[in-house]
Structures are given as structure tokens and as C-alpha cells.
Write a protein that holds these residues in place. Structure first.
Motif, PDB file in Angstrom:
ATOM      1  N   GLU A   1      10.369  19.783  -5.876  1.00  0.00           N
ATOM      2  CA  GLU A   1       9.295  20.747  -5.674  1.00  0.00           C
ATOM      3  C   GLU A   1       8.364  20.301  -4.549  1.00  0.00           C
ATOM      4  OE1 GLU A   1       7.260  21.554  -9.312  1.00  0.00           O
ATOM      5  OE2 GLU A   1       9.118  21.550 -10.469  1.00  0.00           O
ATOM      6  N   ALA A   2       7.596  21.242  -4.025  1.00  0.00           N
ATOM      7  CA  ALA A   2       6.596  20.943  -2.992  1.00  0.00           C
ATOM      8  C   ALA A   2       5.375  20.335  -3.674  1.00  0.00           C
ATOM      9  CB  ALA A   2       6.221  22.205  -2.240  1.00  0.00           C
ATOM     10  N   THR A   3       5.303  19.009  -3.697  1.00  0.00           N
ATOM     11  CA  THR A   3       4.207  18.291  -4.345  1.00  0.00           C
ATOM     12  C   THR A   3       3.819  17.100  -3.482  1.00  0.00           C
ATOM     13  OG1 THR A   3       5.736  16.871  -5.566  1.00  0.00           O
ATOM     14  CG2 THR A   3       5.022  18.872  -6.673  1.00  0.00           C
ATOM     15  N   TYR A   4       2.705  16.471  -3.844  1.00  0.00           N
ATOM     16  CA  TYR A   4       2.346  15.229  -3.173  1.00  0.00           C
ATOM     17  C   TYR A   4       3.322  14.136  -3.597  1.00  0.00           C
ATOM     18  CZ  TYR A   4      -1.895  17.002  -1.112  1.00  0.00           C
ATOM     19  OH  TYR A   4      -2.781  17.711  -0.333  1.00  0.00           O
ATOM     20  N   GLN A   5       3.774  13.358  -2.632  1.00  0.00           N
ATOM     21  CA  GLN A   5       4.745  12.295  -2.864  1.00  0.00           C
ATOM     22  C   GLN A   5       4.154  10.965  -2.416  1.00  0.00           C
ATOM     23  OE1 GLN A   5       8.018  12.695  -4.115  1.00  0.00           O
ATOM     24  NE2 GLN A   5       7.346  14.777  -4.560  1.00  0.00           N
ATOM     25  N   SER A   6       4.560   9.885  -3.064  1.00  0.00           N
ATOM     26  CA  SER A   6       4.130   8.543  -2.658  1.00  0.00           C
ATOM     27  C   SER A   6       4.968   8.070  -1.478  1.00  0.00           C
ATOM     28  CB  SER A   6       4.286   7.559  -3.812  1.00  0.00           C
ATOM     29  OG  SER A   6       3.380   7.870  -4.838  1.00  0.00           O
ATOM     30  N   VAL A   7       4.270   7.526  -0.484  1.00  0.00           N
ATOM     31  CA  VAL A   7       4.915   6.968   0.707  1.00  0.00           C
ATOM     32  C   VAL A   7       4.426   5.533   0.845  1.00  0.00           C
ATOM     33  CG1 VAL A   7       5.130   7.131   3.217  1.00  0.00           C
ATOM     34  CG2 VAL A   7       5.071   9.226   1.829  1.00  0.00           C
ATOM     35  N   GLN A   8       5.347   4.581   0.800  1.00  0.00           N
ATOM     36  CA  GLN A   8       4.991   3.162   0.920  1.00  0.00           C
ATOM     37  C   GLN A   8       4.843   2.806   2.391  1.00  0.00           C
ATOM     38  OE1 GLN A   8       7.465   0.464  -1.318  1.00  0.00           O
ATOM     39  NE2 GLN A   8       6.656  -1.318  -0.273  1.00  0.00           N
ATOM     40  N   VAL A   9       3.681   2.197   2.745  1.00  0.00           N
ATOM     41  CA  VAL A   9       3.406   1.867   4.144  1.00  0.00           C
ATOM     42  C   VAL A   9       3.347   0.370   4.410  1.00  0.00           C
ATOM     43  CG1 VAL A   9       2.250   4.073   4.588  1.00  0.00           C
ATOM     44  CG2 VAL A   9       0.897   2.109   3.837  1.00  0.00           C
ATOM     45  N   SER A  10       3.401  -0.454   3.357  1.00  0.00           N
ATOM     46  CA  SER A  10       3.420  -1.907   3.554  1.00  0.00           C
ATOM     47  C   SER A  10       4.147  -2.567   2.389  1.00  0.00           C
ATOM     48  CB  SER A  10       1.995  -2.473   3.678  1.00  0.00           C
ATOM     49  OG  SER A  10       1.312  -2.383   2.443  1.00  0.00           O
ATOM     50  N   GLY A  11       4.477  -3.845   2.571  1.00  0.00           N
ATOM     51  CA  GLY A  11       5.180  -4.592   1.538  1.00  0.00           C
ATOM     52  C   GLY A  11       6.673  -4.618   1.796  1.00  0.00           C
TER      53      GLY A  11
ATOM     54  N   VAL B   1       0.837  -1.193   0.000  1.00  0.00           N
ATOM     55  CA  VAL B   1       0.000   0.000   0.000  1.00  0.00           C
ATOM     56  C   VAL B   1       0.876   1.248   0.000  1.00  0.00           C
ATOM     57  CG1 VAL B   1      -1.724   1.297   1.333  1.00  0.00           C
ATOM     58  CG2 VAL B   1      -1.846  -1.192   1.217  1.00  0.00           C
ATOM     59  N   THR B   2       0.509   2.229  -0.844  1.00  0.00           N
ATOM     60  CA  THR B   2       1.161   3.533  -0.798  1.00  0.00           C
ATOM     61  C   THR B   2       0.102   4.594  -0.545  1.00  0.00           C
ATOM     62  OG1 THR B   2       0.977   3.888  -3.182  1.00  0.00           O
ATOM     63  CG2 THR B   2       3.009   2.875  -2.398  1.00  0.00           C
ATOM     64  N   ILE B   3       0.513   5.670   0.113  1.00  0.00           N
ATOM     65  CA  ILE B   3      -0.351   6.815   0.356  1.00  0.00           C
ATOM     66  C   ILE B   3       0.342   8.055  -0.202  1.00  0.00           C
ATOM     67  CG2 ILE B   3      -1.463   5.784   2.368  1.00  0.00           C
ATOM     68  CD1 ILE B   3       0.361   7.470   4.152  1.00  0.00           C
ATOM     69  N   SER B   4      -0.405   9.118  -0.399  1.00  0.00           N
ATOM     70  CA  SER B   4       0.168  10.374  -0.888  1.00  0.00           C
ATOM     71  C   SER B   4       0.205  11.377   0.253  1.00  0.00           C
ATOM     72  CB  SER B   4      -0.669  10.949  -2.028  1.00  0.00           C
ATOM     73  OG  SER B   4      -0.598  10.110  -3.147  1.00  0.00           O
ATOM     74  N   LEU B   5       1.385  11.952   0.480  1.00  0.00           N
ATOM     75  CA  LEU B   5       1.557  12.985   1.492  1.00  0.00           C
ATOM     76  C   LEU B   5       2.259  14.176   0.853  1.00  0.00           C
ATOM     77  CD1 LEU B   5       2.689  10.824   4.562  1.00  0.00           C
ATOM     78  CD2 LEU B   5       0.440  11.819   4.149  1.00  0.00           C
ATOM     79  N   LEU B   6       1.976  15.364   1.346  1.00  0.00           N
ATOM     80  CA  LEU B   6       2.478  16.597   0.771  1.00  0.00           C
ATOM     81  C   LEU B   6       3.841  16.963   1.350  1.00  0.00           C
ATOM     82  CD1 LEU B   6       1.852  19.027  -1.070  1.00  0.00           C
ATOM     83  CD2 LEU B   6       0.753  20.104   0.904  1.00  0.00           C
ATOM     84  N   SER B   7       4.790  17.233   0.452  1.00  0.00           N
ATOM     85  CA  SER B   7       6.101  17.709   0.914  1.00  0.00           C
ATOM     86  C   SER B   7       6.026  19.212   1.111  1.00  0.00           C
ATOM     87  CB  SER B   7       7.203  17.363  -0.087  1.00  0.00           C
ATOM     88  OG  SER B   7       7.083  18.141  -1.250  1.00  0.00           O
ATOM     89  N   SER B   8       6.797  19.726   2.055  1.00  0.00           N
ATOM     90  CA  SER B   8       6.809  21.167   2.309  1.00  0.00           C
ATOM     91  C   SER B   8       7.857  21.858   1.449  1.00  0.00           C
ATOM     92  CB  SER B   8       7.078  21.444   3.788  1.00  0.00           C
ATOM     93  OG  SER B   8       8.317  20.879   4.144  1.00  0.00           O
ATOM     94  N   GLY B   9       8.614  21.085   0.714  1.00  0.00           N
ATOM     95  CA  GLY B   9       9.657  21.625  -0.157  1.00  0.00           C
ATOM     96  C   GLY B   9      10.289  20.473  -0.899  1.00  0.00           C
ATOM     97  N   GLY B  10      11.409  20.709  -1.473  1.00  0.00           N
ATOM     98  CA  GLY B  10      12.096  19.664  -2.213  1.00  0.00           C
ATOM     99  C   GLY B  10      12.471  18.482  -1.331  1.00  0.00           C
ATOM    100  N   SER B  11      12.327  17.295  -1.874  1.00  0.00           N
ATOM    101  CA  SER B  11      12.695  16.084  -1.132  1.00  0.00           C
ATOM    102  C   SER B  11      13.857  15.372  -1.816  1.00  0.00           C
ATOM    103  CB  SER B  11      11.482  15.155  -1.008  1.00  0.00           C
ATOM    104  OG  SER B  11      10.974  14.858  -2.288  1.00  0.00           O
ATOM    105  N   SER B  12      14.584  16.097  -2.650  1.00  0.00           N
ATOM    106  CA  SER B  12      15.736  15.525  -3.332  1.00  0.00           C
ATOM    107  C   SER B  12      16.735  15.016  -2.294  1.00  0.00           C
ATOM    108  CB  SER B  12      16.388  16.584  -4.212  1.00  0.00           C
ATOM    109  OG  SER B  12      17.490  16.046  -4.886  1.00  0.00           O
TER     110      SER B  12
END
Length: 135
Positions: free
Chosen positions: A57-67, A8-19
Motif C-alpha cells: 500500500e501507499a504508506t510511509y516506509q522506513s528507510v535506513q540511512v546509516s549503519g 538511523v532510519t527515516i520515514s518516506l512516503l511510497s507512491s504505491g506498493g513497494s512489494s
């Protein structure tokens, strides 16, 4: 070579770059932005999932929560014990997987499916199973 079996993945918002934060452990939080996340900055701290994106960029990012997830692991300055296959993992203060100390209240990420030597860093496969130890 690290591998993944996405769950399962969820989408969470970054507050800025996540590079540079791709494959690090993050926690869901509204402190930076509503519906957002932050890379865990406390050793053994709360864990919500693994950041899959690598946006500048500050965008929604995929976060894996299982698997089974690829995770940045190790700590070139603070990992005294090697990661061995099957060991329970928690997070370093940089959001990287490290061997659990077993302390009360420590958040566990899951189980290492690959090994990594002491005082080194790399990407390993981790079976996600987050929980907080009670004793």
C-alpha cells in the motif's frame, strides 16, 4: 547469511506498493509524492538509503540511512565483476548493490561486508556510507 546493525532510519512516503523492493536502494524525491522516495533506476544514481519495508500500500516506509544494512545485491544480467568483501558499492538500474565503477559523479552506497559471485543476485550486508565521487 546477511545481518544488519541498524543506525538511523527515516520515514518516506511510497507512491504505491513497494512489494519486491525491500532492501533496495532508494532516493528521496518529491516527483511521485511530497516527502516520498523512488527506487533508484539509474546505474550509479543518487542514493538516500535502503528501503526496509515491503508494503503493498501507499504508506510511509522506513528507510535506513546509516549503519549496517541488508541489501539486495547483484544483477543477473549486468554484473560482470563479483562483489568481494570490502569493495565499494554503487547501485544498479534496479536499485541493487553492485561493484562501483569509480566514474566521476557516481554515487557510492558504502562497503560490502559479504561477497556475491558474478551474474547472480542475493542479500548481503553493507556498511552504509553514501557519497558522490568527484573524480
Amino acid at each position: 547469511m546477511a545481518y544488519e546493525i541498524p543506525g538511523v532510519t527515516i520515514s518516506l512516503l511510497s507512491s504505491g506498493g513497494s512489494s519486491g523492493d525491500q532492501f533496495k536502494g532508494v532516493m528521496a524525491t518529491s516527483s511521485a509524492s511530497l516527502g516520498g522516495y523512488a527506487v533508484q533506476a539509474v546505474r550509479g544514481g543518487r542514493f538516500s538509503g535502503v528501503l526496509l519495508g515491503n508494503s503493498t500500500e501507499a504508506t510511509y516506509q522506513s528507510v535506513q540511512v546509516s549503519g549496517v544494512a541488508k541489501m539486495q545485491a547483484g544483477d543477473s544480467s549486468g554484473m560482470e565483476v563479483a562483489i568481494t568483501e570490502g569493495v565499494t558499492l554503487s547501485l544498479s538500474s534496479k536499485g541493487q548493490a553492485i561493484p562501483s565503477t569509480g566514474g566521476a559523479g557516481e554515487w557510492k552506497v558504502g562497503q560490502a561486508l559479504q561477497s556475491l559471485g558474478t551474474a547472480s543476485t542475493g542479500i548481503i550486508s553493507v556498511l552504509l556510507n553514501p557519497f558522490q565521487s568527484s573524480s
